[in-house]
Motif scaffolding. Structure first.
Motif, short mmCIF file in Angstrom:
data_model
loop_
_atom_site.label_atom_id
_atom_site.label_comp_id
_atom_site.label_asym_id
_atom_site.label_seq_id
_atom_site.Cartn_x
_atom_site.Cartn_y
_atom_site.Cartn_z
N MET A 1 0.99 -1.23 0.03
CA MET A 1 -0.15 -0.12 0.02
C MET A 1 0.95 1.32 -0.02
SD MET A 1 -3.00 -0.99 2.57
CE MET A 1 -1.80 -1.42 3.91
N GLU A 2 0.16 2.34 -0.56
CA GLU A 2 0.99 3.67 -0.76
C GLU A 2 0.08 4.78 -0.52
OE1 GLU A 2 4.55 5.67 -3.28
OE2 GLU A 2 2.74 4.69 -4.56
N HIS A 3 0.22 5.67 0.38
CA HIS A 3 -0.43 6.61 0.71
C HIS A 3 0.42 8.00 0.46
CE1 HIS A 3 -1.96 9.47 3.81
NE2 HIS A 3 -2.72 10.25 2.68
N LYS A 4 0.19 8.78 -0.63
CA LYS A 4 1.04 10.07 -0.74
C LYS A 4 0.08 11.20 -0.33
CE LYS A 4 3.08 8.41 -4.80
NZ LYS A 4 3.24 8.51 -6.27
N ALA A 5 0.59 11.57 0.99
CA ALA A 5 -0.01 12.80 1.47
C ALA A 5 -0.03 14.09 0.98
CB ALA A 5 0.04 12.81 3.03
N LYS A 6 -0.88 14.88 0.17
CA LYS A 6 -0.72 16.25 -0.19
C LYS A 6 -0.08 17.17 0.71
CE LYS A 6 -2.74 18.68 -3.87
NZ LYS A 6 -4.06 19.23 -4.45
N GLN A 7 1.26 17.77 0.44
CA GLN A 7 1.60 18.69 1.42
C GLN A 7 1.74 20.18 0.49
OE1 GLN A 7 2.26 18.07 4.59
NE2 GLN A 7 1.62 16.14 4.33
N TYR A 8 1.80 21.06 1.25
CA TYR A 8 1.89 22.59 0.82
C TYR A 8 3.02 23.50 1.29
CZ TYR A 8 -2.88 21.96 -0.99
OH TYR A 8 -3.93 21.26 -1.60
N ASN A 9 3.99 23.80 0.70
CA ASN A 9 5.14 24.54 1.03
C ASN A 9 5.15 25.94 0.66
OD1 ASN A 9 7.80 25.00 2.20
ND2 ASN A 9 8.73 24.15 0.36
N PRO A 10 4.97 27.01 1.49
CA PRO A 10 4.84 28.39 1.19
C PRO A 10 6.07 28.85 0.73
CG PRO A 10 4.73 28.16 3.43
CD PRO A 10 4.57 26.65 2.98
N ILE A 11 6.16 29.69 -0.39
CA ILE A 11 7.22 30.21 -1.02
C ILE A 11 7.58 31.74 -0.50
CG2 ILE A 11 8.36 30.77 -3.12
CD1 ILE A 11 6.68 28.81 -4.38
N TYR A 12 8.76 31.80 -0.02
CA TYR A 12 9.22 33.12 0.84
C TYR A 12 10.22 33.67 -0.10
CZ TYR A 12 6.50 31.73 4.74
OH TYR A 12 5.31 31.24 5.54
N GLU A 13 10.41 34.97 -0.33
CA GLU A 13 11.50 35.51 -1.02
C GLU A 13 12.63 35.43 -0.12
OE1 GLU A 13 10.71 39.60 -2.27
OE2 GLU A 13 9.11 38.96 -3.31
N ASP A 14 12.41 35.75 1.41
CA ASP A 14 13.73 35.29 2.05
C ASP A 14 13.02 34.33 3.27
OD1 ASP A 14 15.56 35.45 4.07
OD2 ASP A 14 15.06 37.51 4.79
N PRO A 15 13.53 33.08 3.13
CA PRO A 15 12.92 32.15 4.12
C PRO A 15 12.92 32.56 5.72
CG PRO A 15 14.32 31.16 2.62
CD PRO A 15 14.39 32.57 2.36
N GLU A 16 13.88 33.44 6.01
CA GLU A 16 13.97 33.77 7.21
C GLU A 16 12.86 35.00 7.72
OE1 GLU A 16 17.04 32.96 9.44
OE2 GLU A 16 17.35 31.56 8.05
N ASP A 17 12.37 35.66 6.94
CA ASP A 17 11.31 36.40 7.11
C ASP A 17 9.79 36.28 6.59
OD1 ASP A 17 9.97 38.82 7.61
OD2 ASP A 17 11.14 40.09 5.96
N ALA A 18 9.00 36.13 7.65
CA ALA A 18 7.51 35.49 7.13
C ALA A 18 6.68 36.80 6.36
CB ALA A 18 6.94 35.35 8.49
N ALA A 19 7.52 37.97 6.41
CA ALA A 19 6.55 39.07 5.90
C ALA A 19 7.01 38.97 4.12
CB ALA A 19 7.22 40.41 6.49
N THR A 20 7.74 38.13 3.86
CA THR A 20 8.23 38.17 2.47
C THR A 20 7.52 37.03 1.34
OG1 THR A 20 10.28 36.69 2.71
CG2 THR A 20 10.54 39.07 2.75
N PHE A 21 6.25 36.49 2.33
CA PHE A 21 5.55 35.56 1.55
C PHE A 21 5.10 36.04 0.03
CE2 PHE A 21 1.26 33.34 1.12
CZ PHE A 21 1.82 32.11 0.81
N THR A 22 5.29 35.15 -0.85
CA THR A 22 5.07 35.87 -2.06
C THR A 22 3.58 35.47 -2.67
OG1 THR A 22 5.63 33.30 -3.21
CG2 THR A 22 7.25 35.29 -3.05
N GLY A 23 2.78 34.76 -1.66
CA GLY A 23 1.42 34.12 -2.13
C GLY A 23 1.36 32.89 -2.86
N GLN A 24 2.44 32.20 -3.10
CA GLN A 24 2.53 31.15 -3.82
C GLN A 24 3.14 29.95 -2.89
OE1 GLN A 24 5.23 31.94 -7.20
NE2 GLN A 24 3.45 33.03 -8.23
N THR A 25 2.64 28.75 -3.35
CA THR A 25 3.05 27.52 -2.62
C THR A 25 3.30 26.42 -3.46
OG1 THR A 25 0.74 26.74 -2.66
CG2 THR A 25 1.49 27.98 -0.75
N ASP A 26 4.41 25.66 -2.93
CA ASP A 26 4.83 24.31 -3.83
C ASP A 26 3.98 23.33 -3.26
OD1 ASP A 26 6.87 25.48 -5.51
OD2 ASP A 26 8.37 25.00 -4.05
#
Length: 174
Positions: free
Chosen positions: A77-102
């Protein structure tokens, strides 16, 4: 003299045509029936999981009992759980969220699924995840043995039953 040399060959040929090939056909038909039963059990199980969004120990045990009635099977059996990874211009700063996700899929396999089921708990999935099952026979069927006998052991693959089936989770029915 030449007539007597052909008699053993004719007897062997007659045995092959009158006895072994009909037996091979009957064994191949048994394998086809076993395949159909395993395919039906697999599709019923996977479709039930996809519609409910979870696996219970009872669902899994019923599936294995249906499969075990005709052959020995390896079930993966295989379960592939869908995950979302937010894209930031600067990963250290949450204010730089680009509005897109992987989007990526985190896979879990038979061992981790069975570990959850063995504790008596349900294994939950979310809508949009993928679930798949691969069923293959592990025993050597009579048709394979007979084919090996008739071809002097040149059968390439003893796996006569191979069923991959799966799809996207359609519902979360908790």
């Amino acid at each position: 003299m030449a007539k007597y040399v052909l008699y053993p060959f004719a007897i062997i040929l007659a045995c092959l045509l009158l006895y072994f090939y009909p037996m091979l056909a009957a064994y191949q038909q048994q394998d086809q029936i076993a395949y159909n039963l395993a395919y039906q059990a697999t599709t019923n199980f996977v479709d039930s999981v996809r519609n409910k969004g979870y696996i219970t120990p009872t669902m899994y045990n019923d599936f294995m009992r249906e499969l075990g009635s005709s052959n020995l099977y390896d079930v993966q059996m295989e379960h592939k759980a869908k995950q979302y990874n937010p894209i930031y211009e600067d990963p250290e700063d949450a204010a730089t969220f680009t509005g897109q996700t992987d989007v990526y899929y985190d896979a879990r396999y038979t061992d981790s699924i069975l570990k959850t089921l063995s504790s008596g708990s349900r294994y939950y999935m979310r809508e949009g995840d993928f679930f798949s099952v691969i069923v293959r026979n592990t025993n050597t069927t009579k048709a394979t043995l007979m084919q090996d006998f008739l071809s002097n052991g040149y059968t390439s693959d003893p796996t006569r039953i191979y069923i991959p089936y799966g799809g996207i989770i359609l519902n979360e029915d908790y």
